[in-house]
Design a protein around this motif. Structure first.
Motif, mmCIF file in Angstrom:
data_model
loop_
_atom_site.group_PDB
_atom_site.id
_atom_site.type_symbol
_atom_site.label_atom_id
_atom_site.label_comp_id
_atom_site.label_asym_id
_atom_site.label_seq_id
_atom_site.Cartn_x
_atom_site.Cartn_y
_atom_site.Cartn_z
ATOM 1 N N PHE A 162 0.840 -1.189 0.000
ATOM 2 C CA PHE A 162 0.000 0.000 0.000
ATOM 3 C C PHE A 162 0.881 1.248 0.000
ATOM 4 O O PHE A 162 1.680 1.440 0.909
ATOM 5 C CB PHE A 162 -0.913 -0.006 1.222
ATOM 6 N N LYS A 163 0.700 2.069 -0.995
ATOM 7 C CA LYS A 163 1.544 3.248 -1.136
ATOM 8 C C LYS A 163 1.329 4.236 0.007
ATOM 9 O O LYS A 163 2.281 4.704 0.630
ATOM 10 C CB LYS A 163 1.284 3.927 -2.480
ATOM 11 N N ARG A 164 0.054 4.585 0.280
ATOM 12 C CA ARG A 164 -0.256 5.552 1.340
ATOM 13 C C ARG A 164 -1.270 4.944 2.300
ATOM 14 O O ARG A 164 -2.344 4.504 1.880
ATOM 15 C CB ARG A 164 -0.813 6.853 0.751
ATOM 16 N N THR A 165 -0.925 4.938 3.582
ATOM 17 C CA THR A 165 -1.784 4.342 4.607
ATOM 18 C C THR A 165 -2.029 5.345 5.725
ATOM 19 O O THR A 165 -1.109 6.017 6.186
ATOM 20 C CB THR A 165 -1.131 3.073 5.193
ATOM 21 N N ILE A 166 -3.289 5.415 6.163
ATOM 22 C CA ILE A 166 -3.670 6.263 7.289
ATOM 23 C C ILE A 166 -3.945 5.365 8.490
ATOM 24 O O ILE A 166 -4.737 4.430 8.416
ATOM 25 C CB ILE A 166 -4.911 7.112 6.962
ATOM 26 N N ASP A 167 -3.275 5.658 9.592
ATOM 27 C CA ASP A 167 -3.416 4.903 10.839
ATOM 28 C C ASP A 167 -4.234 5.750 11.812
ATOM 29 O O ASP A 167 -3.746 6.726 12.373
ATOM 30 C CB ASP A 167 -2.015 4.610 11.395
ATOM 31 N N LEU A 168 -5.496 5.363 11.996
ATOM 32 C CA LEU A 168 -6.416 6.115 12.855
ATOM 33 C C LEU A 168 -6.250 5.697 14.312
ATOM 34 O O LEU A 168 -6.235 4.500 14.620
ATOM 35 C CB LEU A 168 -7.860 5.876 12.420
ATOM 36 N N GLY A 169 -6.149 6.689 15.206
ATOM 37 C CA GLY A 169 -5.887 6.374 16.607
ATOM 38 C C GLY A 169 -4.568 5.635 16.714
ATOM 39 O O GLY A 169 -4.471 4.575 17.331
ATOM 40 N N CYS A 170 -3.542 6.213 16.111
ATOM 41 C CA CYS A 170 -2.280 5.498 15.898
ATOM 42 C C CYS A 170 -1.553 5.134 17.176
ATOM 43 O O CYS A 170 -0.712 4.229 17.181
ATOM 44 C CB CYS A 170 -1.360 6.294 14.983
ATOM 45 N N GLY A 171 -1.850 5.819 18.285
ATOM 46 C CA GLY A 171 -1.159 5.501 19.528
ATOM 47 C C GLY A 171 0.339 5.669 19.388
ATOM 48 O O GLY A 171 0.827 6.631 18.793
ATOM 49 N N THR A 172 1.073 4.688 19.879
ATOM 50 C CA THR A 172 2.533 4.772 19.855
ATOM 51 C C THR A 172 3.140 4.202 18.581
ATOM 52 O O THR A 172 4.356 4.208 18.422
ATOM 53 C CB THR A 172 3.124 4.020 21.058
ATOM 54 N N GLY A 173 2.306 3.671 17.685
ATOM 55 C CA GLY A 173 2.823 3.194 16.402
ATOM 56 C C GLY A 173 2.859 1.689 16.230
ATOM 57 O O GLY A 173 3.546 1.186 15.344
ATOM 58 N N LEU A 174 2.095 0.947 17.012
ATOM 59 C CA LEU A 174 2.137 -0.511 16.927
ATOM 60 C C LEU A 174 1.569 -1.033 15.611
ATOM 61 O O LEU A 174 2.073 -2.015 15.061
ATOM 62 C CB LEU A 174 1.384 -1.128 18.107
ATOM 63 N N ALA A 175 0.537 -0.381 15.067
ATOM 64 C CA ALA A 175 -0.003 -0.814 13.775
ATOM 65 C C ALA A 175 0.984 -0.513 12.657
ATOM 66 O O ALA A 175 1.159 -1.316 11.729
ATOM 67 C CB ALA A 175 -1.345 -0.136 13.504
ATOM 68 N N ALA A 176 1.645 0.636 12.734
ATOM 69 C CA ALA A 176 2.650 0.975 11.727
ATOM 70 C C ALA A 176 3.790 -0.029 11.750
ATOM 71 O O ALA A 176 4.327 -0.404 10.695
ATOM 72 C CB ALA A 176 3.171 2.389 11.952
ATOM 73 N N ALA A 177 4.161 -0.489 12.928
ATOM 74 C CA ALA A 177 5.217 -1.494 13.035
ATOM 75 C C ALA A 177 4.798 -2.799 12.372
ATOM 76 O O ALA A 177 5.596 -3.453 11.690
ATOM 77 C CB ALA A 177 5.565 -1.728 14.503
ATOM 78 N N ALA A 178 3.521 -3.175 12.554
ATOM 79 C CA ALA A 178 3.031 -4.418 11.960
ATOM 80 C C ALA A 178 3.034 -4.359 10.436
ATOM 81 O O ALA A 178 3.323 -5.349 9.758
ATOM 82 C CB ALA A 178 1.622 -4.716 12.473
ATOM 83 N N PHE A 179 2.725 -3.193 9.888
ATOM 84 C CA PHE A 179 2.603 -3.029 8.433
ATOM 85 C C PHE A 179 3.843 -2.395 7.798
ATOM 86 O O PHE A 179 3.815 -2.062 6.619
ATOM 87 C CB PHE A 179 1.390 -2.149 8.111
ATOM 88 N N ALA A 180 4.917 -2.223 8.559
ATOM 89 C CA ALA A 180 6.065 -1.436 8.099
ATOM 90 C C ALA A 180 6.591 -1.860 6.733
ATOM 91 O O ALA A 180 6.959 -1.012 5.906
ATOM 92 C CB ALA A 180 7.185 -1.496 9.136
ATOM 93 N N LYS A 181 6.628 -3.164 6.454
ATOM 94 C CA LYS A 181 7.188 -3.647 5.182
ATOM 95 C C LYS A 181 6.185 -3.609 4.034
ATOM 96 O O LYS A 181 6.546 -3.870 2.890
ATOM 97 C CB LYS A 181 7.713 -5.075 5.365
#
Length: 308
Positions: A149-168
């Protein structure tokens, strides 16, 4: 959980009585704690924290009417309702179902931010990001589409745990959270290209049409009652074929309830209807527990939908 919110009365004697009352409450001497809180309130009639704590104690003692009166006073003293007295009034049947006060959510997570990850992962077995990641991956494989996914929006991102899961799987991550404390923690991860302090719906409204390929919300929609506004905005910002993925807490009844943990639980039937009304295609709706509470798995759902 976070440190308890305390708003000083501005009166040293009243604040001290409050502290003593909290000690007694924690030790289980509820009548004595209530008596001290009433003394504090006599000294400082607009003492929000004292009124709120008195409401909790009255509720613990089974004194519903007195609890309602105290929670109403707490809300009167602080119309922004940082303590969440209105949520307790909903639970007591004295107020209609409504959205959570923004000041309450912000205060809750600003306090929680420094120890958020440790508490969630080590104490509550938090697994919402991995559930979403696996569900999105499975849905894309089933559709024979790439899980990138080129551009992703993380709603209620908190400390970034979802971004870490999807980082690659993501090129450009945008994080949105109501709590400045959480945004500060997320910034330290260096996983986000953009970060914004805003509630989820306001954050989405600031984004152009068809500007995201993926929108995720890990354990964030539990702080929303009506999902229609956020689903409509998510659909608008997604490109055609874009994906929305989120977790929820659920229950056996119909519609929406406010649970014991002061988070909203949405029935599976409600979610199906809300996705359909938002004009999206439901790809996945499966039972999945996003976290534990009182050493028991919380009943939940993992949901994946697509903008067609």
């Amino acid at each position: 959980m976070p440190l308890r919110l305390f708003l000083t009365s501005g009166d040293l004697m009243a604040d001290r009585r409050f502290e003593f009352a909290r000690d007694l409450q924690l030790k289980g001497d509820l009548p004595a704690a209530a008596d001290l809180l009433e003394q504090a309130i006599e000294l400082a009639p607009d003492f929000t924290s004292a009124w709120f704590t008195l409401g909790e104690i009255r509720q613990q003692l089974g004194e519903r009417d007195k609890a309602i009166a105290a929670f109403r006073e707490a809300r009167r003293c602080d119309p922004g309702d940082q303590h969440g007295a209105g949520l307790h009034l909903m639970r007591l049947g004295d107020a209609e179902m409504a959205e959570m006060p923004k000041a309450y959510v912000q205060a809750l997570f600003d306090q929680y931010a420094p120890r958020f990850e440790h508490a969630l992962i080590n104490d509550l077995g938090y697994r919402a990001p991995s559930l979403i990641f696996k569900a999105v991956l499975a849905a894309r494989v089933a559709a024979k589409k790439p899980a990138y996914f080129k551009r992703t929006i993380d709603l209620g991102c908190g400390t970034g745990l979802a971004a870490a899961a999807f980082a690659k799987q993501v090129d450009h991550f945008i994080g949105i959270d109501l709590s400045p404390g959480m945004i500060k923690e997320a910034r330290a991860t260096n996983l986000y290209a953009e970060l914004e302090v805003a509630d989820m719906i306001e954050g989405l409204r600031g984004k152009p049409d068809a500007s995201a390929n993926l929108v995720v919300a890990a354990d964030a929609f539990v702080y929303l009652s009506d999902l229609a506004p956020v689903l409509n905005e998510a659909r608008r910002v997604l490109v055609s074929g874009g994906v929305l993925a989120f977790t929820l807490e659920t229950h056996d009844g119909n519609g929406i309830v406010l649970g014991d943990g002061l988070r909203y639980a949405h029935s599976a039937e409600y979610v199906r209807g809300a996705i359909a009304k938002a004009g999206m295609k439901l790809l996945t709706l499966e039972p999945a527990s996003p976290r534990n509470e009182n050493n028991e798995p919380v009943r939940g759902l993992v949901v994946v939908a697509e903008k067609t």
